[in-house]
Design an enzyme around this catalytic site. Structure first.
Site, mmCIF file in Angstrom:
data_model
loop_
_atom_site.group_PDB
_atom_site.id
_atom_site.type_symbol
_atom_site.label_atom_id
_atom_site.label_comp_id
_atom_site.label_asym_id
_atom_site.label_seq_id
_atom_site.Cartn_x
_atom_site.Cartn_y
_atom_site.Cartn_z
ATOM 1 N N HIS A 242 1.391 -9.434 -133.723
ATOM 2 C CA HIS A 242 3.037 -9.866 -133.706
ATOM 3 C C HIS A 242 3.825 -9.368 -134.864
ATOM 4 C CE1 HIS A 242 6.090 -13.315 -132.538
ATOM 5 N NE2 HIS A 242 6.879 -12.518 -133.450
ATOM 6 N N LEU B 134 9.423 -4.612 -135.569
ATOM 7 C CA LEU B 134 9.508 -3.251 -136.116
ATOM 8 C C LEU B 134 11.094 -2.633 -136.001
ATOM 9 C CD1 LEU B 134 6.567 -0.976 -134.877
ATOM 10 C CD2 LEU B 134 7.020 -1.629 -137.016
ATOM 11 N N ARG B 135 11.600 -3.359 -135.407
ATOM 12 C CA ARG B 135 13.275 -2.896 -135.388
ATOM 13 C C ARG B 135 13.322 -1.473 -134.639
ATOM 14 N NH1 ARG B 135 13.672 -8.227 -135.582
ATOM 15 N NH2 ARG B 135 14.082 -9.112 -137.679
ATOM 16 N N ASN C 124 12.468 -7.653 -129.057
ATOM 17 C CA ASN C 124 13.681 -8.166 -129.320
ATOM 18 C C ASN C 124 15.121 -7.463 -130.123
ATOM 19 O OD1 ASN C 124 12.623 -8.717 -131.743
ATOM 20 N ND2 ASN C 124 13.529 -10.678 -132.287
ATOM 21 N N LYS D 23 6.858 -10.948 -123.495
ATOM 22 C CA LYS D 23 7.297 -11.909 -124.379
ATOM 23 C C LYS D 23 8.340 -12.892 -123.784
ATOM 24 C CE LYS D 23 7.808 -13.838 -128.296
ATOM 25 N NZ LYS D 23 7.827 -13.444 -129.516
ATOM 26 N N HIS E 139 2.667 -17.198 -133.460
ATOM 27 C CA HIS E 139 2.994 -17.960 -134.906
ATOM 28 C C HIS E 139 3.205 -19.496 -134.613
ATOM 29 C CE1 HIS E 139 6.914 -17.555 -132.764
ATOM 30 N NE2 HIS E 139 7.454 -16.490 -133.101
ATOM 31 N N LEU F 285 11.620 -18.317 -138.350
ATOM 32 C CA LEU F 285 11.280 -19.217 -137.076
ATOM 33 C C LEU F 285 9.773 -18.935 -136.702
ATOM 34 C CD1 LEU F 285 14.945 -19.168 -135.573
ATOM 35 C CD2 LEU F 285 13.965 -21.218 -136.511
ATOM 36 N N ASP G 220 4.312 -11.437 -137.760
ATOM 37 C CA ASP G 220 5.632 -12.066 -137.683
ATOM 38 C C ASP G 220 6.537 -11.450 -138.753
ATOM 39 O OD1 ASP G 220 7.964 -12.764 -136.346
ATOM 40 O OD2 ASP G 220 7.645 -14.625 -136.710
ATOM 41 N N HIS H 120 14.877 -8.223 -142.107
ATOM 42 C CA HIS H 120 16.564 -8.523 -142.310
ATOM 43 C C HIS H 120 16.992 -7.924 -143.559
ATOM 44 C CE1 HIS H 120 16.631 -10.838 -138.578
ATOM 45 N NE2 HIS H 120 15.620 -11.355 -138.828
ATOM 46 N N ALA I 114 16.787 -15.432 -139.789
ATOM 47 C CA ALA I 114 15.452 -16.040 -139.705
ATOM 48 C C ALA I 114 14.533 -14.829 -139.821
ATOM 49 C CB ALA I 114 15.047 -16.699 -138.636
HETATM 50 C C1 NCD Z 1 12.334 -12.916 -135.718
HETATM 51 C C2 NCD Z 1 13.362 -11.987 -135.739
HETATM 52 O O1 NCD Z 1 14.022 -11.931 -137.002
HETATM 53 O O2 NCD Z 1 13.445 -10.898 -134.968
HETATM 54 N N1 NCD Z 1 12.327 -14.074 -136.829
HETATM 55 C C3 NCD Z 1 11.666 -14.746 -137.167
HETATM 56 O O3 NCD Z 1 12.070 -15.712 -138.171
HETATM 57 N N2 NCD Z 1 10.410 -14.877 -137.095
HETATM 58 C C4 NCD Z 1 12.388 -13.599 -134.339
HETATM 59 C C5 NCD Z 1 11.016 -14.394 -134.028
HETATM 60 O O4 NCD Z 1 9.822 -14.203 -133.885
HETATM 61 O O5 NCD Z 1 11.254 -15.680 -133.759
HETATM 62 ZN ZN ZN Z 2 8.595 -12.753 -134.261
#
Ligand code: NCD
Ligand code: ZN
Length: 346
Positions: free
Chosen positions: A13, A16-17, A41, A99, A174, A219, A247, A251, A263
């Site tokens: 999980h 990579l943006r 996402n 997902k 997660h 999150l 995860d 950011h 998050a």
């Molecule tokens: C993730 C994200 O920033 O894309 N953030 C996180 O807190 N885990 C999204 C996610 O997996 O919930």
């Molecule tokens: Zn995630």
């Protein structure tokens, strides 16, 4: 034991943006990991096989020449997802999971699912072809306390879904609670759960006591200490139901250290050293390879990596960069708050 050798690990999980951020964070993962389940996402999200193919090409183009890495692509489930496209994605071999984000649950989830009945044809197709569903397991009902959203999701969404479609292969992403640990333990071979590195290390006090710490906010949000202990027990148990999904979710600092902070914890850089530390504390270094390198491939029906990686415990602590420099701005590396002595050998 001062050295350990593991089959090269995978991250089940990972965020990579895209663009400059992808360029900055991809080497942090590829340095240690052979493969990763890449979260879809983005803005806009990776919804179709064509989107996944294009994103896969961008990841490969961003990979430094001297690194080997295989992105395992995922599709972002929407209420408009076409079952035939999902089947084609699976058949292509490029896409390894779909997902489910409940709409509004987390970063870039507004295109997610509001009504599960709308995606039943897709889920039925996935059960038929054996393509796993990865779930962000939190309800979004504003009246449910944020610390209860995982447990309520299990009772009101996940369990009914699994009763309706027992053939659906599913990963609880997660997990953060003892309820999540217990549910995954009893699910049989079609169910697994990923656990992040940071949820083995922090509880909610780390975020909120003694001043608010935005770099520990993610999150699902970290819960009480008893839940962290349940996660540690699960991860180090040797059970094939649990495996690593970091995860790692970068950011830029400007958006973390903000009145409405994003998050996500960025752990790609130091995850392996942190895990060795945690597993040693639990007296379970012999279970580390299962968690990082064996259980994930077994669930996803993929071969275990033949390459290996070595860690060595040294007197001097590891030194990581405090931040990764991305074009969009600095990204803070997860700080466990204690010295770590397990060095990943080059
Ligand atoms: C993730 C994200 O920033 O894309 N953030 C996180 O807190 N885990 C999204 C996610 O997996 O919930
Ligand atoms: Zn995630």
């Amino acid at each position: 034991m001062h050295q350990i050798t593991l089959p090269r690990p995978d991250d089940w999980h990972l965020h990579l943006r895209d663009g400059a951020m992808l360029q900055a964070v991809l080497p942090e993962t590829a340095r240690h990991f052979a493969r990763a389940i890449v979260m879809p996402n983005l803005v806009p999200p990776v919804v179709t096989l064509a989107d996944a193919q294009a994103y896969h090409s961008r990841i490969m183009a961003a990979l430094p020449r001297d690194m080997a890495f295989e992105p395992l692509m995922t599709l972002y489930l929407t209420e408009g997802t076409d079952p035939a496209d999902v089947a084609a994605a699976h058949a292509s071999g490029l896409v390894k999971a779909v997902k489910l984000y409940p709409a509004g649950a987390t970063t870039n989830s507004h295109s997610g699912v509001r009504d599960l009945t709308k995606v039943m044809p897709v889920l039925e197709k996935m059960a038929e072809i054996g393509l796993p569903l990865c779930t962000h397991g939190e309800v979004t009902d504003p009246s449910v306390d944020i610390f209860d959203r995982e447990a309520v999701f299990i009772d009101t969404v996940l369990d009914p879904l699994r009763r309706r479609l027992p053939g659906l292969r599913l990963v609880m992403e997660h997990i953060t609670t003892e309820e999540g640990v217990a549910y995954a333990a009893e699910g049989g071979e079609n169910l697994a759960a990923t656990i992040t590195t940071h949820h083995l290390i922090i509880n909610r006090n780390h975020i909120l006591a003694g001043g608010i710490k935005p770099h520990y906010y993610c999150l699902p949000v970290a819960k009480r200490e008893k839940h962290r202990l349940a996660l540690r027990k699960a991860a180090t148990s040797g059970s094939p139901r649990y495996f690593l999904g970091t995860d790692s979710a970068p950011h830029v600092d400007a958006l973390k250290e903000h009145a409405c902070g994003c998050a996500g914890c960025f752990t790609a850089t130091n995850t392996l050293s942190l895990l060795a530390h945690v597993f040693e504390e639990e007296g379970a270094l012999d279970k580390l390879a299962g968690f990082t390198s064996l259980n994930g491939p077994a669930f996803y029906r993929l071969p275990v990596n033949t390459a290996t990686i070595r860690l060595e415990k040294r007197a001097e602590p590891c030194i990581w960069p405090e931040k990764i420099v991305a074009d969009a701005g600095p990204v803070t590396v997860f700080n466990p708050g204690f010295p770590v002595h397990w060095h990943v050998l080059p």
